[in-house]
Design an enzyme around this catalytic site. Structure first.
Site, mmCIF file in Angstrom:
data_model
loop_
_atom_site.group_PDB
_atom_site.id
_atom_site.type_symbol
_atom_site.label_atom_id
_atom_site.label_comp_id
_atom_site.label_asym_id
_atom_site.label_seq_id
_atom_site.Cartn_x
_atom_site.Cartn_y
_atom_site.Cartn_z
ATOM 1 N N GLU A 1 0.864 -1.183 0.000
ATOM 2 C CA GLU A 1 0.000 0.000 0.000
ATOM 3 C C GLU A 1 0.905 1.239 0.000
ATOM 4 O OE1 GLU A 1 -3.403 -0.313 2.893
ATOM 5 O OE2 GLU A 1 -2.244 -2.066 3.508
ATOM 6 N N ARG B 1 4.440 -12.990 9.956
ATOM 7 C CA ARG B 1 5.099 -11.715 9.732
ATOM 8 C C ARG B 1 6.354 -11.627 10.597
ATOM 9 N NH1 ARG B 1 1.663 -6.730 11.656
ATOM 10 N NH2 ARG B 1 3.683 -5.744 11.369
ATOM 11 N N LYS C 1 3.413 0.255 10.501
ATOM 12 C CA LYS C 1 3.545 1.415 9.623
ATOM 13 C C LYS C 1 2.816 2.626 10.215
ATOM 14 C CE LYS C 1 3.203 0.583 5.161
ATOM 15 N NZ LYS C 1 2.603 0.397 3.808
#
Length: 557
Positions: free
Chosen positions: A36, A264, A274
């Site tokens: 993104e 992750r 983020k």
């Protein structure tokens, strides 16, 4: 494309092997990396990049770079540019296969219309809060929206009017019609389109409705003929929706994408969210996305990490099915191991005190050979003169018995140079040592008659002649406690106040005078350092990359 990336066997490759054995994906394996563009990539994304591009490489397939630009309120061209730079820096290429979800907005709209026509989507007028209330809980089923029974014709009309801009943000949404009693809450009529009168960085004002990630992602994968959608474990609960959309729109089960999830990357002492990294930047807690304390790829690059070390780290941690916390010492080990092979050695004094060698001829300067790297025939020449600098911590006026550095009447060897003996010290009015007087043995340098004389202490040094002044930035972890990572709500309180220490009056040998930003060195006895982008020809700035002590190597033994 780098060689031998992520080639160790893992459950993702086992699943692909099984698919190929069963005759699926006859046209070859095709993966994608779908960031993104709402922030800079961090080292967790580096793991995903290595897995996606490395898997495609293993199977002689293809990997796309696709930007999931479905939320224009948070996206920026700056992030698009930085992501491309980061992926290339890590050593990967997408050739001509760079795409955007926004490339498919017309097709995605048509897919949504098709779902409405099949009775599998409806326009809902509930607010976001009401949708949450109607959704139910993990132990109680949800409640159907009062708008769920709208006719296909009414839904088609309302959805078109949403697209045409007749309604305000949040006034209506398009929802998939699945099952409000589904055990998996994700399947309880999820929102697949929302209204947002926001200018998009690529499509401008063309659209005022935007697809949700869970809708755009599987369909973008299908449009691009992706075979395996490899994502992190938090999307495991979203896989039934991924499959439901593809099945509902009639994609062939032998060729449509298959979602596979891996754990992750979580690192001790690191912030891996983020959203929270953005908070650090916008709150001024760091100097920017590329601050060398940040776990962003651009921050690690500026600090002096190498792409080879990051790829090696991602390969060593492997691909797991369950989340875990990786010790940051393992990453530092990989960086140290790589820099040991490629970084030239130089001498730098970070906390200097002047030494005057009283029996060395005034005005004389000789250039002594020094190795650039172990086991290398290449050498540089360092100036030696009557006045030099040593580390203040390498001298003690009252020294313990096992202090093998410089002390009154004590001897040490200067690296690549002579043996010196302290004869006197000079202090200022406050009692601080400002000068150490020594004598030297002129026959003790390499090749001299007393060169082999046994001396326990060896010090690095820099001669005043030709030395360069430098600012050195010493970095520590952003988080004080290794357990205080991204899930802590008030993580600002866990920030390390000593994560950056700036030393202003450091002395560096002149061999670095024309080195470019990004050049990496090992400062003897100090650690690995990199010339920062803030450097100029008149003002050198170094970032500390990592120290010499390898705690991970000790843990492995």
């Amino acid at each position: 494309m780098p060689e031998n990336v992520n080639l160790l066997p893992n459950f993702i490759h086992n699943a692909i092997d099984e698919d190929l054995k069963n005759g699926k994906y006859a046209d070859g394996i095709h993966t994608r990396f779908p960031p993104e563009p709402n922030g800079y990539l961090h080292i967790g994304h580096a793991k995903s990049i290595c897995i996606n591009f490395g898997t495609a490489q293993k199977y002689n397939g293809l990997c796309n770079l696709r930007f999931d630009d479905t939320n224009p309120t948070k996206e920026d061209v700056e992030y698009v540019d930085s992501i491309q730079e980061d992926v290339k820096w890590l050593g990967f290429t997408w050739d001509d296969r760079m795409f955007y979800a926004s490339n498919y907005f017309d097709k995605l709209y048509d897919f949504a219309v098709e779902l409405i026509k099949r009775g599998k989507a409806y326009v809902c007028d509930l607010t976001a809060d009401e949708i949450r209330q109607y959704r139910g809980t993990l132990t109680e089923p949800g409640k159907e929206s009062p708008y769920r029974s709208r006719s296909i014709e009414e839904n088609l009309d309302l959805f078109k009017r949403m697209k045409d801009g007749e309604f305000a943000d949040g006034e209506k949404v398009l929802r998939a019609k699945i099952d409000m009693a589904a055990p998996n809450i994700t399947m309880r009529d999820p929102v697949i389109y929302r209204i947002s009168h926001t200018k998009h960085h690529r499509t401008g004002d063309k659209w005022c409705i935007y697809p949700m990630y869970d809708f755009a992602h599987p369909l973008s994968d299908a449009i691009e003929k992706i075979t395996h959608s490899i994502c992190t474990l938090e999307f495991e609960d979203h896989r039934p929706l991924y499959d439901w959309l593809l099945e509902s729109l009639g994609f062939d089960s032998n060729t449509r994408p298959r979602q596979l999830e891996f754990a992750r990357l979580n690192l001790t002492n690191m912030i891996m969210s983020k959203r929270k990294l953005r908070q650090l930047v916008e709150g001024g807690y760091v100097s920017g996305w590329d601050d060398p304390r940040m776990p962003t790829i651009s921050g690690l690059r500026r600090r002096g990490y190498t792409p080879e070390s990051i790829r090696n780290f991602c390969e060593q941690i492997g691909v797991a099915k369950s989340n875990s916390l990786v010790d940051i010492a393992m990453l530092e080990h990989c960086v140290r191991e790589d820099l040991n092979k490629r970084a030239d050695r130089i001498m730098a004094v970070l906390d200097p005190v002047k030494v005057v060698i009283t029996n060395y001829p005034a005005g004389k300067c000789e250039y002594l050979p020094a190795e650039n790297k172990p086991n290398s025939s290449a050498a540089r020449y360092v100036p030696f003169a009557r006045e030099i600098y040593i580390e203040r911590g390498d001298f003690m006026e009252v020294a313990p018995k096992k202090f093998f550095r410089l002390k009154p009447d004590g001897e040490v060897r200067l690296k690549y140079a002579y043996i010196i003996k302290c004869t006197d010290i000079i202090k200022d009015a406050a009692g601080n040592i400002v000068q150490i007087n020594c004598t030297y043995d002129p026959d003790s340098k390499r090749g001299g008659a007393t060169a082999g004389r046994k001396i326990k202490g060896t010090l690095h040094w820099v001669a005043l002649t030709g030395c360069l002044n430098a600012e050195v930035r010493l970095y520590d972890y952003l988080l004080k406690d290794e357990e205080n990572h991204t899930e802590q709500s008030d993580f600002i309180k866990a920030l390390n106040p000593d994560s950056l220490v700036v030393l202003k009056n450091c002395k560096v040998e002149p061999s670095v005078a024309w080195a470019a930003p990004g050049t990496k060195y090992q400062f003897l006895r100090q650690g690995y350092f990199c010339i920062d982008k803030d450097s100029t020809k008149d003002s050198l700035v170094f970032n500390k990359i990592v120290g010499l002590r390898d705690s991970w190597a000790k843990k492995k033994k």
